[in-house]
Scaffold this motif. Structure first.
Motif: not given
Length: 136
Positions: A103-108
């Motif tokens: 997962i990307t930090e933004m999506r998380f």
């Protein structure tokens, strides 16, 4: 679904004491008192129980949402600190440490913020809720 808990109190606010029990018996005659609430002595208190409920609820909601989005978490560790100031609960500060492969930090952060806003305990309490996140 309904869940229940029972509080028993004996005596005055400062000299008395009580116990808390839950339907599931996970708490059974758990002691609480003025000193356990305001002087940090042995026993529990309503704010500690609220913190446990909020941390548990948010973490389960986040796990469900991450899994639904295709990112099953490896581990989620949440702490809730509930603040009681001048007789009023003012905040539940959530701190989350997570390991979620792929997962990307933004999506998380998007998913975590949504879980914070929509977990049943968050929706039930009418106080400020903050979220600090550390994604491994």
């Amino acid at each position: 679904m309904n869940r229940s808990a029972k509080a028993i109190w004996n005596g005055t606010i400062k000299e008395g004491s009580g116990s808390l029990s839950t339907q599931s018996k996970s708490l059974f005659k758990m002691p609480y008192s003025y000193v356990s609430r305001f002087e940090k002595q042995t026993g529990t208190d309503p704010e500690e129980l609220m913190a446990a409920a909020h941390a548990g609820c948010f973490t389960m909601k986040l796990s469900a949402e991450l899994t639904s989005a295709g990112f099953p978490p490896e581990i989620l560790v949440t702490e809730s600190v509930v603040s009681l100031i001048n007789g009023t609960i003012t905040c539940s500060a959530l701190t989350l440490e997570a390991k979620v492969p792929g997962i990307t930090e933004m999506r998380f952060l998007q998913i975590a913020e949504h879980a914070k806003a929509t977990c049943p305990i968050s929706m039930a309490i009418k106080v400020e809720i903050t979220l600090e996140v550390r994604l491994q």
